[in-house]
Design a protein around this motif. Structure first.
Motif, PDB file in Angstrom:
ATOM      1  N   ALA A   1       2.054  42.682 -21.374  1.00 27.79           N
ATOM      2  CA  ALA A   1       2.116  43.616 -20.252  1.00 27.79           C
ATOM      3  C   ALA A   1       2.780  44.916 -20.686  1.00 27.79           C
ATOM      4  O   ALA A   1       3.681  44.903 -21.530  1.00 27.79           O
ATOM      5  CB  ALA A   1       2.881  43.000 -19.088  1.00 27.79           C
ATOM      6  N   SER A   2       2.324  46.017 -20.094  1.00 26.61           N
ATOM      7  CA  SER A   2       2.918  47.321 -20.408  1.00 26.61           C
ATOM      8  C   SER A   2       3.629  47.946 -19.223  1.00 26.61           C
ATOM      9  O   SER A   2       4.389  48.900 -19.394  1.00 26.61           O
ATOM     10  CB  SER A   2       1.832  48.301 -20.881  1.00 26.61           C
ATOM     11  N   GLY A   3       3.386  47.420 -18.018  1.00 32.77           N
ATOM     12  CA  GLY A   3       3.912  48.095 -16.836  1.00 32.77           C
ATOM     13  C   GLY A   3       4.641  47.182 -15.881  1.00 32.77           C
ATOM     14  O   GLY A   3       5.484  46.371 -16.277  1.00 32.77           O
ATOM     15  N   ARG A   4       4.243  47.260 -14.618  1.00 32.88           N
ATOM     16  CA  ARG A   4       5.010  46.578 -13.560  1.00 32.88           C
ATOM     17  C   ARG A   4       4.800  45.076 -13.539  1.00 32.88           C
ATOM     18  O   ARG A   4       5.621  44.345 -13.006  1.00 32.88           O
ATOM     19  CB  ARG A   4       4.652  47.170 -12.200  1.00 32.88           C
ATOM     20  N   GLY A   5       3.680  44.607 -14.066  1.00 35.25           N
ATOM     21  CA  GLY A   5       3.473  43.164 -14.166  1.00 35.25           C
ATOM     22  C   GLY A   5       3.193  42.466 -12.856  1.00 35.25           C
ATOM     23  O   GLY A   5       3.600  41.325 -12.659  1.00 35.25           O
TER      24      GLY A   5
ATOM     25  N   VAL B   1       4.573  29.873 -17.965  1.00 33.96           N
ATOM     26  CA  VAL B   1       4.647  31.119 -18.726  1.00 33.96           C
ATOM     27  C   VAL B   1       5.806  30.980 -19.700  1.00 33.96           C
ATOM     28  O   VAL B   1       6.965  30.898 -19.302  1.00 33.96           O
ATOM     29  CB  VAL B   1       4.844  32.341 -17.814  1.00 33.96           C
ATOM     30  N   GLU B   2       5.475  30.931 -20.974  1.00 34.55           N
ATOM     31  CA  GLU B   2       6.493  30.710 -22.007  1.00 34.55           C
ATOM     32  C   GLU B   2       7.133  32.009 -22.493  1.00 34.55           C
ATOM     33  O   GLU B   2       8.310  32.036 -22.843  1.00 34.55           O
ATOM     34  CB  GLU B   2       5.870  29.998 -23.211  1.00 34.55           C
ATOM     35  N   LEU B   3       6.333  33.088 -22.518  1.00 36.11           N
ATOM     36  CA  LEU B   3       6.810  34.333 -23.128  1.00 36.11           C
ATOM     37  C   LEU B   3       6.069  35.516 -22.533  1.00 36.11           C
ATOM     38  O   LEU B   3       4.858  35.463 -22.316  1.00 36.11           O
ATOM     39  CB  LEU B   3       6.566  34.290 -24.644  1.00 36.11           C
ATOM     40  N   VAL B   4       6.814  36.586 -22.277  1.00 33.52           N
ATOM     41  CA  VAL B   4       6.225  37.862 -21.870  1.00 33.52           C
ATOM     42  C   VAL B   4       6.561  38.891 -22.934  1.00 33.52           C
ATOM     43  O   VAL B   4       7.728  39.089 -23.281  1.00 33.52           O
ATOM     44  CB  VAL B   4       6.755  38.321 -20.496  1.00 33.52           C
ATOM     45  N   ILE B   5       5.544  39.538 -23.456  1.00 33.08           N
ATOM     46  CA  ILE B   5       5.708  40.568 -24.488  1.00 33.08           C
ATOM     47  C   ILE B   5       5.284  41.909 -23.914  1.00 33.08           C
ATOM     48  O   ILE B   5       4.263  42.009 -23.229  1.00 33.08           O
ATOM     49  CB  ILE B   5       4.847  40.266 -25.733  1.00 33.08           C
TER      50      ILE B   5
ATOM     51  N   LYS C   1       8.634  46.941 -16.195  1.00 30.85           N
ATOM     52  CA  LYS C   1       9.034  46.102 -15.062  1.00 30.85           C
ATOM     53  C   LYS C   1       8.685  44.631 -15.335  1.00 30.85           C
ATOM     54  O   LYS C   1       9.378  43.717 -14.869  1.00 30.85           O
ATOM     55  CB  LYS C   1       8.330  46.591 -13.806  1.00 30.85           C
ATOM     56  N   ALA C   2       7.611  44.414 -16.110  1.00 32.44           N
ATOM     57  CA  ALA C   2       7.192  43.042 -16.420  1.00 32.44           C
ATOM     58  C   ALA C   2       8.295  42.277 -17.146  1.00 32.44           C
ATOM     59  O   ALA C   2       8.482  41.076 -16.917  1.00 32.44           O
ATOM     60  CB  ALA C   2       5.922  43.062 -17.254  1.00 32.44           C
ATOM     61  N   LEU C   3       9.034  42.942 -18.014  1.00 30.23           N
ATOM     62  CA  LEU C   3      10.133  42.286 -18.732  1.00 30.23           C
ATOM     63  C   LEU C   3      11.238  41.888 -17.752  1.00 30.23           C
ATOM     64  O   LEU C   3      11.835  40.816 -17.870  1.00 30.23           O
ATOM     65  CB  LEU C   3      10.689  43.216 -19.814  1.00 30.23           C
TER      66      LEU C   3
ATOM     67  N   ALA D   1      11.319  33.741 -21.231  1.00 24.53           N
ATOM     68  CA  ALA D   1      11.624  34.495 -22.446  1.00 24.53           C
ATOM     69  C   ALA D   1      10.823  35.791 -22.456  1.00 24.53           C
ATOM     70  O   ALA D   1       9.645  35.818 -22.081  1.00 24.53           O
ATOM     71  CB  ALA D   1      11.295  33.667 -23.677  1.00 24.53           C
ATOM     72  N   SER D   2      11.454  36.880 -22.872  1.00 25.27           N
ATOM     73  CA  SER D   2      10.771  38.170 -22.913  1.00 25.27           C
ATOM     74  C   SER D   2      11.091  38.865 -24.227  1.00 25.27           C
ATOM     75  O   SER D   2      12.157  38.649 -24.822  1.00 25.27           O
ATOM     76  CB  SER D   2      11.189  39.048 -21.734  1.00 25.27           C
ATOM     77  N   LYS D   3      10.165  39.715 -24.653  1.00 21.22           N
ATOM     78  CA  LYS D   3      10.346  40.381 -25.937  1.00 21.22           C
ATOM     79  C   LYS D   3       9.694  41.756 -25.909  1.00 21.22           C
ATOM     80  O   LYS D   3       8.517  41.882 -25.554  1.00 21.22           O
ATOM     81  CB  LYS D   3       9.731  39.543 -27.064  1.00 21.22           C
TER      82      LYS D   3
END
Length: 204
Positions: free
Chosen positions: A8-12, A31-35, A42-44, A53-55
């Protein structure tokens, strides 16, 4: 249980629709990971609020798209994800990434593909004067907004619609059909044959 990685690049907001479907019990997945390629996305924040987990992976520190994508692949493989979901990820994936996850990367686009690919799909639809717009979930391939279509939803264009009003109504349908597409994948009901998606019947 299906393990999902989200790009994701934005609000998610589509990420949130999938999280909500999981929490309601409608979708059996995790959902294991958000990159994200954007540090302040906002997605993070959504991921952090849900304990996911987020990265943030900064594309500017890599001297090629493939090296940036390899960093994403390394992170996704660390979490052993089964399916990659693009939720407003504003980068075109290279053949390197798509081939690595063949028929395992989903994308959503705010038009009835193959009409109006690329940016500003809602404006394209209004400029063309179509009477029906909509959204499409598809498997990503090496093109822009191409790839086998999984599910679509039609949204009538109303007199006086602007890009913003049409986008808002289309987004509501995106939030409805994206979790449905993921659910079909989780149920092993999607088969790609001759470039088309066949939705298999529910096993009795």
């Amino acid at each position: 249980m299906l393990k999902i990685g989200v790009l994701a690049s934005g609000r998610g907001s589509n990420l949130q629709s999938i999280i909500d479907s999981i929490e309601s019990g409608e979708l059996e997945a995790k959902v294991e990971l958000v990159i994200s390629d954007k540090e302040g996305a906002k997605a993070l924040e959504r991921a952090n609020n849900q304990g996911i987990a987020s990265k943030y992976i900064n594309p500017k520190i890599y001297d090629s798209k493939e090296k940036f994508e390899q960093a994403m692949i390394d992170a996704l493989e660390e979490y052993e994800v089964d399916l990659i979901v693009m939720a407003g990820f504003m980068r075109i994936l290279t053949p390197y990434f798509v081939r690595h996850y063949k028929n395992r990367v989903m994308n959503i686009h705010p038009s009835l593909l193959p009409s109006f690919p690329g940016l500003h799909a809602q404006k394209q639809a209004l400029d063309y004067g179509v009477k029906v717009a909509g959204c499409t979930v598809h498997f990503a391939d090496e093109g822009m907004d191409t790839g086998p279509i999984i599910i679509q939803a039609a949204v009538p264009v109303q007199e006086g619609d602007t890009e913003e009003t049409l986008a808002k109504r289309i987004l509501k349908e995106e939030h409805r059909i994206y979790p449905q597409a993921v659910k079909l994948y989780a149920q092993d009901r999607l088969e790609v044959k001759d470039g088309k998606v066949i939705v298999k019947a529910v096993k009795s």
